[in-house]
Design a protein around this motif. Structure first.
Motif, PDB file in Angstrom:
ATOM      1  N   SER A 144      33.993 -17.031  82.499  1.00  0.00           N
ATOM      2  CA  SER A 144      33.273 -16.144  83.412  1.00  0.00           C
ATOM      3  C   SER A 144      31.873 -16.695  83.689  1.00  0.00           C
ATOM      4  O   SER A 144      31.230 -17.292  82.811  1.00  0.00           O
ATOM      5  CB  SER A 144      33.156 -14.735  82.805  1.00  0.00           C
ATOM      6  N   ASN A 145      31.426 -16.511  84.923  1.00  0.00           N
ATOM      7  CA  ASN A 145      30.098 -16.932  85.378  1.00  0.00           C
ATOM      8  C   ASN A 145      29.860 -18.444  85.273  1.00  0.00           C
ATOM      9  O   ASN A 145      28.714 -18.887  85.142  1.00  0.00           O
ATOM     10  CB  ASN A 145      28.996 -16.199  84.592  1.00  0.00           C
ATOM     11  N   LEU A 146      30.935 -19.213  85.333  1.00  0.00           N
ATOM     12  CA  LEU A 146      30.778 -20.664  85.311  1.00  0.00           C
ATOM     13  C   LEU A 146      30.119 -21.121  86.612  1.00  0.00           C
ATOM     14  O   LEU A 146      30.600 -20.838  87.702  1.00  0.00           O
ATOM     15  CB  LEU A 146      32.137 -21.361  85.153  1.00  0.00           C
ATOM     16  N   GLN A 147      29.018 -21.834  86.494  1.00  0.00           N
ATOM     17  CA  GLN A 147      28.312 -22.347  87.666  1.00  0.00           C
ATOM     18  C   GLN A 147      28.731 -23.800  87.904  1.00  0.00           C
ATOM     19  O   GLN A 147      28.523 -24.660  87.051  1.00  0.00           O
ATOM     20  CB  GLN A 147      26.794 -22.261  87.461  1.00  0.00           C
ATOM     21  N   VAL A 148      29.332 -24.024  89.062  1.00  0.00           N
ATOM     22  CA  VAL A 148      29.838 -25.353  89.418  1.00  0.00           C
ATOM     23  C   VAL A 148      29.040 -25.882  90.611  1.00  0.00           C
ATOM     24  O   VAL A 148      28.839 -25.172  91.596  1.00  0.00           O
ATOM     25  CB  VAL A 148      31.339 -25.287  89.780  1.00  0.00           C
ATOM     26  N   GLU A 149      28.567 -27.104  90.526  1.00  0.00           N
ATOM     27  CA  GLU A 149      27.871 -27.745  91.640  1.00  0.00           C
ATOM     28  C   GLU A 149      28.638 -29.003  92.025  1.00  0.00           C
ATOM     29  O   GLU A 149      29.007 -29.805  91.166  1.00  0.00           O
ATOM     30  CB  GLU A 149      26.437 -28.101  91.240  1.00  0.00           C
ATOM     31  N   TYR A 150      28.855 -29.179  93.337  1.00  0.00           N
ATOM     32  CA  TYR A 150      29.735 -30.244  93.828  1.00  0.00           C
ATOM     33  C   TYR A 150      29.056 -31.049  94.924  1.00  0.00           C
ATOM     34  O   TYR A 150      28.505 -30.492  95.878  1.00  0.00           O
ATOM     35  CB  TYR A 150      31.022 -29.608  94.359  1.00  0.00           C
ATOM     36  N   LEU A 151      29.052 -32.373  94.768  1.00  0.00           N
ATOM     37  CA  LEU A 151      28.556 -33.284  95.797  1.00  0.00           C
ATOM     38  C   LEU A 151      29.741 -34.037  96.388  1.00  0.00           C
ATOM     39  O   LEU A 151      30.308 -34.916  95.737  1.00  0.00           O
ATOM     40  CB  LEU A 151      27.555 -34.292  95.202  1.00  0.00           C
ATOM     41  N   PRO A 152      30.137 -33.723  97.638  1.00  0.00           N
ATOM     42  CA  PRO A 152      31.245 -34.459  98.269  1.00  0.00           C
ATOM     43  C   PRO A 152      30.772 -35.799  98.812  1.00  0.00           C
ATOM     44  O   PRO A 152      29.571 -36.061  98.889  1.00  0.00           O
ATOM     45  CB  PRO A 152      31.675 -33.520  99.399  1.00  0.00           C
ATOM     46  N   GLN A 153      31.727 -36.629  99.202  1.00  0.00           N
ATOM     47  CA  GLN A 153      31.368 -37.913  99.814  1.00  0.00           C
ATOM     48  C   GLN A 153      30.670 -37.712 101.150  1.00  0.00           C
ATOM     49  O   GLN A 153      29.756 -38.464 101.505  1.00  0.00           O
ATOM     50  CB  GLN A 153      32.625 -38.766 100.011  1.00  0.00           C
ATOM     51  N   ASP A 154      31.099 -36.707 101.897  1.00  0.00           N
ATOM     52  CA  ASP A 154      30.525 -36.445 103.220  1.00  0.00           C
ATOM     53  C   ASP A 154      29.996 -35.014 103.266  1.00  0.00           C
ATOM     54  O   ASP A 154      30.671 -34.102 103.761  1.00  0.00           O
ATOM     55  CB  ASP A 154      31.591 -36.662 104.310  1.00  0.00           C
ATOM     56  N   PRO A 155      28.775 -34.788 102.764  1.00  0.00           N
ATOM     57  CA  PRO A 155      28.222 -33.425 102.723  1.00  0.00           C
ATOM     58  C   PRO A 155      27.950 -32.882 104.127  1.00  0.00           C
ATOM     59  O   PRO A 155      27.725 -33.639 105.075  1.00  0.00           O
ATOM     60  CB  PRO A 155      26.907 -33.594 101.946  1.00  0.00           C
ATOM     61  N   LEU A 156      27.961 -31.575 104.236  1.00  0.00           N
ATOM     62  CA  LEU A 156      27.606 -30.907 105.484  1.00  0.00           C
ATOM     63  C   LEU A 156      26.114 -30.578 105.473  1.00  0.00           C
ATOM     64  O   LEU A 156      25.546 -30.257 104.430  1.00  0.00           O
ATOM     65  CB  LEU A 156      28.424 -29.617 105.645  1.00  0.00           C
ATOM     66  N   PHE A 157      25.490 -30.652 106.645  1.00  0.00           N
ATOM     67  CA  PHE A 157      24.047 -30.431 106.731  1.00  0.00           C
ATOM     68  C   PHE A 157      23.715 -29.455 107.846  1.00  0.00           C
ATOM     69  O   PHE A 157      24.415 -29.385 108.863  1.00  0.00           O
ATOM     70  CB  PHE A 157      23.319 -31.752 106.999  1.00  0.00           C
ATOM     71  N   ASP A 158      22.636 -28.723 107.636  1.00  0.00           N
ATOM     72  CA  ASP A 158      22.035 -27.902 108.682  1.00  0.00           C
ATOM     73  C   ASP A 158      21.001 -28.783 109.376  1.00  0.00           C
ATOM     74  O   ASP A 158      19.949 -29.091 108.812  1.00  0.00           O
ATOM     75  CB  ASP A 158      21.384 -26.657 108.066  1.00  0.00           C
ATOM     76  N   GLU A 159      21.297 -29.217 110.604  1.00  0.00           N
ATOM     77  CA  GLU A 159      20.446 -30.176 111.300  1.00  0.00           C
ATOM     78  C   GLU A 159      19.027 -29.656 111.509  1.00  0.00           C
ATOM     79  O   GLU A 159      18.067 -30.430 111.567  1.00  0.00           O
ATOM     80  CB  GLU A 159      21.064 -30.535 112.659  1.00  0.00           C
ATOM     81  N   SER A 160      18.881 -28.339 111.619  1.00  0.00           N
ATOM     82  CA  SER A 160      17.547 -27.773 111.897  1.00  0.00           C
ATOM     83  C   SER A 160      16.734 -27.534 110.631  1.00  0.00           C
ATOM     84  O   SER A 160      15.533 -27.266 110.692  1.00  0.00           O
ATOM     85  CB  SER A 160      17.689 -26.449 112.658  1.00  0.00           C
ATOM     86  N   ALA A 161      17.375 -27.633 109.469  1.00  0.00           N
ATOM     87  CA  ALA A 161      16.682 -27.371 108.208  1.00  0.00           C
ATOM     88  C   ALA A 161      15.766 -28.538 107.847  1.00  0.00           C
ATOM     89  O   ALA A 161      15.985 -29.677 108.253  1.00  0.00           O
ATOM     90  CB  ALA A 161      17.690 -27.139 107.089  1.00  0.00           C
ATOM     91  N   THR A 162      14.724 -28.239 107.068  1.00  0.00           N
ATOM     92  CA  THR A 162      13.890 -29.304 106.515  1.00  0.00           C
ATOM     93  C   THR A 162      14.562 -29.851 105.260  1.00  0.00           C
ATOM     94  O   THR A 162      15.549 -29.296 104.770  1.00  0.00           O
ATOM     95  CB  THR A 162      12.500 -28.776 106.146  1.00  0.00           C
ATOM     96  N   VAL A 163      14.000 -30.929 104.751  1.00  0.00           N
ATOM     97  CA  VAL A 163      14.558 -31.549 103.541  1.00  0.00           C
ATOM     98  C   VAL A 163      14.607 -30.542 102.389  1.00  0.00           C
ATOM     99  O   VAL A 163      15.645 -30.375 101.735  1.00  0.00           O
ATOM    100  CB  VAL A 163      13.718 -32.786 103.144  1.00  0.00           C
ATOM    101  N   LEU A 164      13.493 -29.857 102.132  1.00  0.00           N
ATOM    102  CA  LEU A 164      13.465 -28.902 101.016  1.00  0.00           C
ATOM    103  C   LEU A 164      14.417 -27.737 101.249  1.00  0.00           C
ATOM    104  O   LEU A 164      15.076 -27.261 100.316  1.00  0.00           O
ATOM    105  CB  LEU A 164      12.046 -28.380 100.799  1.00  0.00           C
ATOM    106  N   GLN A 165      14.498 -27.259 102.469  1.00  0.00           N
ATOM    107  CA  GLN A 165      15.409 -26.152 102.765  1.00  0.00           C
ATOM    108  C   GLN A 165      16.860 -26.570 102.505  1.00  0.00           C
ATOM    109  O   GLN A 165      17.655 -25.778 101.986  1.00  0.00           O
ATOM    110  CB  GLN A 165      15.233 -25.692 104.212  1.00  0.00           C
ATOM    111  N   GLN A 166      17.195 -27.808 102.867  1.00  0.00           N
ATOM    112  CA  GLN A 166      18.555 -28.286 102.622  1.00  0.00           C
ATOM    113  C   GLN A 166      18.832 -28.379 101.120  1.00  0.00           C
ATOM    114  O   GLN A 166      19.919 -28.015 100.657  1.00  0.00           O
ATOM    115  CB  GLN A 166      18.751 -29.673 103.264  1.00  0.00           C
ATOM    116  N   VAL A 167      17.848 -28.843 100.370  1.00  0.00           N
ATOM    117  CA  VAL A 167      18.013 -28.975  98.920  1.00  0.00           C
ATOM    118  C   VAL A 167      18.239 -27.610  98.262  1.00  0.00           C
ATOM    119  O   VAL A 167      19.002 -27.486  97.303  1.00  0.00           O
ATOM    120  CB  VAL A 167      16.783 -29.672  98.307  1.00  0.00           C
ATOM    121  N   PHE A 168      17.577 -26.569  98.797  1.00  0.00           N
ATOM    122  CA  PHE A 168      17.651 -25.241  98.180  1.00  0.00           C
ATOM    123  C   PHE A 168      18.826 -24.396  98.694  1.00  0.00           C
ATOM    124  O   PHE A 168      18.821 -23.178  98.529  1.00  0.00           O
ATOM    125  CB  PHE A 168      16.339 -24.478  98.407  1.00  0.00           C
TER     126      PHE A 168
END
Length: 638
Positions: free
Chosen positions: A64-88
């Motif tokens: 329960s409550n396992l936190q999983v973080e995943y980095l794919p080969q081809d991540p999706l991005f919000d083009e209008s976001a700043t670098v920090l906003q994308q990271v968060f």
């Protein structure tokens, strides 16, 4: 304690079964490297565990409550976001708070007099205090800086593909997670950054599962290797070196089992041929056993390319660069660079991202002209250029037809021929895959096919720009074996330290202000050299030439003379130099005879470097002693 448990999961893509009824558990603190041929389902398994891809059968149970973080080969991005906003852009409460805080800050910068935004920022700041989120913001900026991203407020839309991947990696690293899943995290980052990431992940707590082709990285970060082969997962405890040893034992056992099976088959076949009648139950059972033995398929994972391809003839002149200069965007990438590439040379080009490595490779290839200076090719040069991006492929063409467009047969060094189909088989495309359209291949398989297409064109100068990106370890092993016998010039831009150590003998290292250092040795040799450079400006090892004593000062100056030690050294140094030169010649001869014995070559090259350094020191000392002897003789004649 298991963080998650996988029970009998299967996954198919059409007729291709990538996961075949597999089960395993992942515990706290496990750091797992997943290896296997491209197209076997490694990325699919990561997507399944990250909850991005459903399974056809079986189940996955998580605490329960396992936190999983995943980095794919081809991540999706919000083009209008700043670098920090994308990271968060994580899903945890603290990441959502950080994202809202960053957006509010950006809005306030545009509307500095907005009371509403000022009040909102104050409330968000108090929540940041409550969740102790400030350290995460600082960590995000630290990680981004280490990954080569310095402008935190740049919009994503202005970043290059490599910069985007590094922003996505930063987001995966700083998001709080019990289980971190990374798909090729070392792609698009330079050697220095890879070394930093290596240390970061080694110290990081929590479970880790990653796919990477970087064998040094695997050796230094993981404590388990999983190999995905024909839908099954084989687990090996230990790092990559331990895995290689265990796999060798496993393959020996498989080969031993196959030999036993073949012996039984021969005996059973002889019995069948003697005319055994299937009337009794015992005889029928024996015939059934024979048929089952015949049905068994022995699959060998030998990855050696035991064949030497005859390349196009290469003359004495290969590529000559003379006073080459190149600027981009006001930045001097290459400054007054001179180099003559010779036949059979193995050169690695290294440096930080954006320093000009690919630019230099394009100048060497003739794809780009220098601003000044010249790059000349020899008349027999035939270049094969393996770029970072595949050339356009007709998705509807069959794999074997794509290769046959380059050549149907290649001549071998022993005077024979090898067919396109045989080369495909050696590059891990079995017959059943050769007749499928390119559209059915995975991204990694297309990369491998593109590599083979270039080799089939029989070049005598190979240019590789980040060849290890998106290639699996088995393919890299095959490529390295191929290059051992490649009868031409190899020039490689790469951040893969193992590949550089395995294939090259000379380093061109980009330094500041467009300067390129020429260093004889492989990547590890170069790193040792850089680490041992003195912190202060280097002092010339050659002792100063004794000053001529002016006549008017002779009466006051003490007479020049050898010390006892210098006198003995002066008498013996010629013989010592001669002995050292003979020893160095013997080592050079052994190097020429060592062939592809990599371990012996490493040992001999180390001895060669030591002797060359010793000889240089002796010559400096010889010059000093002889100059001093001349001054003593002059003084005695006055």
């Amino acid at each position: 304690m298991n963080l998650l448990t996988v029970e009998n999961i299967s996954k198919n893509f059409g007729v291709k079964e990538v996961l075949d009824n597999i089960s395993f558990g992942i515990s706290e603190g496990e750091k797992i490297g997943l290896v296997g041929i491209n197209g076997t389902g490694k990325s699919t398994l990561l997507k399944v565990l990250a909850g991005k891809e459903p399974v056809d059968a079986g189940k996955i149970t998580m605490i329960s409550n396992l936190q999983v973080e995943y980095l794919p080969q081809d991540p999706l991005f919000d083009e209008s976001a700043t670098v920090l906003q994308q990271v968060f852009r994580g899903q945890s409460p603290v990441m959502k708070l950080l994202l809202e805080y960053e957006k509010t800050m950006d809005m306030l910068n545009c509307q500095p007099n907005s009371k509403e935004l000022q009040d909102k920022l104050l409330v968000l700041g108090q929540k940041m205090d409550e969740l102790d989120a400030w350290h995460l913001e600082n960590e995000a900026k630290t990680v981004l800086t280490k990954l080569g991203i310095a402008n935190f407020n740049d919009p994503i839309e202005v970043l290059s593909g490599g910069q985007r991947k590094r922003v996505a990696l930063a987001g995966a690293l700083i998001n709080p997670a019990d289980f971190l899943i990374l798909d090729e995290p070392t792609n698009h980052i330079d050697n220095g950054t890879v070394a930093w990431l290596e240390q970061y992940l080694h110290k990081r707590k929590g479970a880790l599962l990653m796919i990477t082709h970087d064998r040094y990285f695997l050796d230094r970060v993981v404590n388990n290797i999983w190999e995905l082969d024909n839908g099954k997962v084989y687990r090996y405890e230990g790092n990559y070196s331990t895995y290689l040893e265990a796999k060798a034992v496993r393959e020996e056992q498989l080969e031993s089992s196959e030999r036993k099976r073949q012996n039984i088959l021969r005996k059973e076949l002889a019995w069948i041929r003697r005319g055994a009648k299937a009337r009794s139950t015992k005889q029928k059972a024996r015939i059934d056993r024979f048929e089952k033995l015949q049905e068994k398929v022995f699959e060998s994972n030998t990855d050696k390319l035991e064949i030497s391809i005859e390349a196009s003839r290469l003359g004495k002149k290969v590529v000559e660069l003379e006073h080459v200069n190149k600027d981009f965007g006001g930045k001097n990438l290459i400054k007054d660079f001179n180099y003559i590439f010779t036949k059979d040379e193995r050169v690695g080009i290294i440096g930080p991202n954006g320093s000009g490595k690919t630019t230099l490779l394009n100048i060497i290839a003739g794809r780009l002209s220098p601003d000044s200076g010249q790059a000349e090719h020899g008349p027999t040069v035939k270049i094969g250029y393996f770029a970072q991006e595949n050339q356009a492929m007709d998705r509807d063409i069959r794999v074997i037809d794509y290769i046959k467009e380059a050549a149907e047969y290649l001549p071998t060094s022993d005077g024979g021929l090898i067919s396109a189909s045989q080369m495909l088989n050696r590059f891990l495309f079995p017959p059943r895959v050769q007749w499928t359209p390119i559209s059915d291949l995975s991204g990694g398989e297309k990369r491998r096919l593109y590599l083979l297409r270039i080799l089939m064109e029989s070049p005598n100068v190979l240019l590789f720009d980040e060849p290890t990106n998106d290639l699996d370890i088995q393919t890299l092993t095959i490529l390295e074996d191929y290059l051992d016998n490649f009868p031409g010039t190899l020039i490689v831009v790469s951040h893969d330290r193992y590949f550089l150590d395995r294939t090259i003998e000379n380093i061109l290292a980009f330094e500041e202000n467009g300067k390129i250092r020429n260093f004889v040795g492989n990547y590890s040799d170069y790193q040792d050299f850089i680490e041992n450079l003195p912190q202060e400006p280097a002092v010339d090892r050659k002792p100063p030439t004794p000053k001529t004593i002016e006549p008017q000062a002779q009466e006051k100056a003490k007479p020049l003379k050898f010390t006892y030690k210098e006198q003995k050294e002066y008498e013996q140094i010629d013989d010592i130099i001669a002995e050292t030169e003979v020893e160095l010649a013997e080592i050079n001869n052994k190097i020429n005879q060592a062939g592809s014995n990599y371990e012996l070559l490493q040992e001999l090259i180390e001895k060669q470097k030591g002797l060359e350094l010793r000889l240089e020191e002796l010559m400096d000392r010889w010059a000093y002693l002889n100059e001093l002897a001349e001054e003593i003789e002059k003084q005695s004649r006055r």
